[in-house]
Design a protein around this motif. Structure first.
Motif, PDB file in Angstrom:
ATOM      1  N   ARG A  84     -25.645  -4.481 -23.320  1.00 51.36           N
ATOM      2  CA  ARG A  84     -26.416  -4.300 -24.546  1.00 51.36           C
ATOM      3  C   ARG A  84     -25.474  -4.156 -25.725  1.00 51.36           C
ATOM      4  O   ARG A  84     -24.669  -3.225 -25.783  1.00 51.36           O
ATOM      5  N   ARG A  85     -25.558  -5.101 -26.664  1.00 49.89           N
ATOM      6  CA  ARG A  85     -24.689  -5.074 -27.840  1.00 49.89           C
ATOM      7  C   ARG A  85     -25.511  -4.761 -29.089  1.00 49.89           C
ATOM      8  O   ARG A  85     -26.589  -5.327 -29.280  1.00 49.89           O
ATOM      9  N   PRO A  86     -25.009  -3.869 -29.936  1.00 44.23           N
ATOM     10  CA  PRO A  86     -25.741  -3.537 -31.161  1.00 44.23           C
ATOM     11  C   PRO A  86     -25.853  -4.748 -32.082  1.00 44.23           C
ATOM     12  O   PRO A  86     -24.888  -5.470 -32.302  1.00 44.23           O
ATOM     13  N   THR A  87     -27.058  -4.964 -32.602  1.00 39.87           N
ATOM     14  CA  THR A  87     -27.284  -6.028 -33.581  1.00 39.87           C
ATOM     15  C   THR A  87     -27.685  -5.468 -34.944  1.00 39.87           C
ATOM     16  O   THR A  87     -27.653  -6.189 -35.938  1.00 39.87           O
ATOM     17  N   PHE A  88     -28.059  -4.191 -34.971  1.00 40.66           N
ATOM     18  CA  PHE A  88     -28.494  -3.565 -36.221  1.00 40.66           C
ATOM     19  C   PHE A  88     -28.344  -2.059 -36.087  1.00 40.66           C
ATOM     20  O   PHE A  88     -28.690  -1.473 -35.060  1.00 40.66           O
ATOM     21  N   THR A  89     -27.810  -1.442 -37.139  1.00 37.73           N
ATOM     22  CA  THR A  89     -27.681   0.018 -37.162  1.00 37.73           C
ATOM     23  C   THR A  89     -28.059   0.517 -38.550  1.00 37.73           C
ATOM     24  O   THR A  89     -27.656  -0.054 -39.564  1.00 37.73           O
ATOM     25  N   LEU A  90     -28.832   1.585 -38.586  1.00 34.47           N
ATOM     26  CA  LEU A  90     -29.195   2.227 -39.848  1.00 34.47           C
ATOM     27  C   LEU A  90     -29.066   3.732 -39.663  1.00 34.47           C
ATOM     28  O   LEU A  90     -29.585   4.284 -38.698  1.00 34.47           O
ATOM     29  N   GLU A  91     -28.370   4.383 -40.603  1.00 39.87           N
ATOM     30  CA  GLU A  91     -28.201   5.828 -40.563  1.00 39.87           C
ATOM     31  C   GLU A  91     -28.700   6.436 -41.864  1.00 39.87           C
ATOM     32  O   GLU A  91     -28.506   5.863 -42.941  1.00 39.87           O
TER      33      GLU A  91
END
Length: 219
Positions: free
Chosen positions: A22-29
């Motif tokens: 599983r590879r990150p495609t979107f991150t929001l903090e």
């Protein structure tokens, strides 16, 4: 002492892709506290996560980590059908997404409020006919006067969109590059290099002219 109207406590959302790895495609903090009734403007590039942010605020999209509190209540622990009694998301039809309900509603809490404390307007279609924009701005002010938090997301494509933001919003959230940056006023937002890049040269000039005009009006 009353609880803050909205708290995003170290909230993080990650979308991944891949069956084996599983590879990150979107991150929001996001990490912020809004104590008092207000009208907040939200802007940012397409795909930056504005709608995802709204979904987490209203309990329809669970954060990967962190918590969202509305009027002191963790909205993601409230019964699904009662979450809009805390925060409601007014969105365009094409933006509606459905998410899995991982916890049976019987194990969740009731909403402590009968009507929403937080109202989120996701790119509303302002009509240019006589009086409509003024009607909507008065509606936002009415909600604020009633002790509510109004969050207005716009994607400026014309100078009059900027005029609406400058007229009604007291502070701003700029969503970009995986984060949410809080700006105290329109002039400060306009000086933000990423916001200027997002607007482009023509709308940046319009925003600067708007700042000059507002400063002159208040001098």
């Amino acid at each position: 002492m009353a609880s803050p109207l909205l708290v995003l406590d170290q909230v993080r959302k990650v979308y991944t892709r891949g069956r084996v790895v599983r590879r990150p495609t979107f991150t929001l903090e996001a990490n912020l506290v809004i104590d008092q009734p207000a009208v907040i403007g939200v802007v940012g590039p397409n795909g930056a996560g504005k709608t995802t942010l709204f979904e987490m605020m209203t309990g329809s999209n669970a954060p990967s980590s962190g918590r969202v509190y509305v009027a002191g209540t963790d909205i993601h622990k409230v019964k699904y059908r009662e979450r809009d009694r805390l925060a409601i998301h007014y969105h365009q039809t094409y933006q509606v997404r459905r998410f899995r309900k991982l916890v049976p509603s019987i194990f969740l809490e009731k909403s402590p409020t009968p009507t929403p404390m937080v109202h989120l307007f996701d790119e509303p279609q302002f009509n240019l006919q006589d009086g409509y924009i003024g009607f909507m701005l008065d509606f936002f002010r009415k909600l604020r006067a009633e002790g509510r938090l109004v969050v207005l997301c716009l994607h400026p494509t014309a100078a009059w969109h900027l005029e609406i933001l400058a007229e009604i919003a007291e502070q701003y959230l700029f969503v970009a590059d995986g984060g949410v940056t809080r700006q105290p006023d329109f002039a400060t937002l306009t000086r933000e290099p990423r916001f200027r890049s997002y607007l482009g040269p023509e709308l940046t000039r319009a925003a600067e002219a708007l700042c000059v005009g507002r400063a002159a009006a208040h001098s």
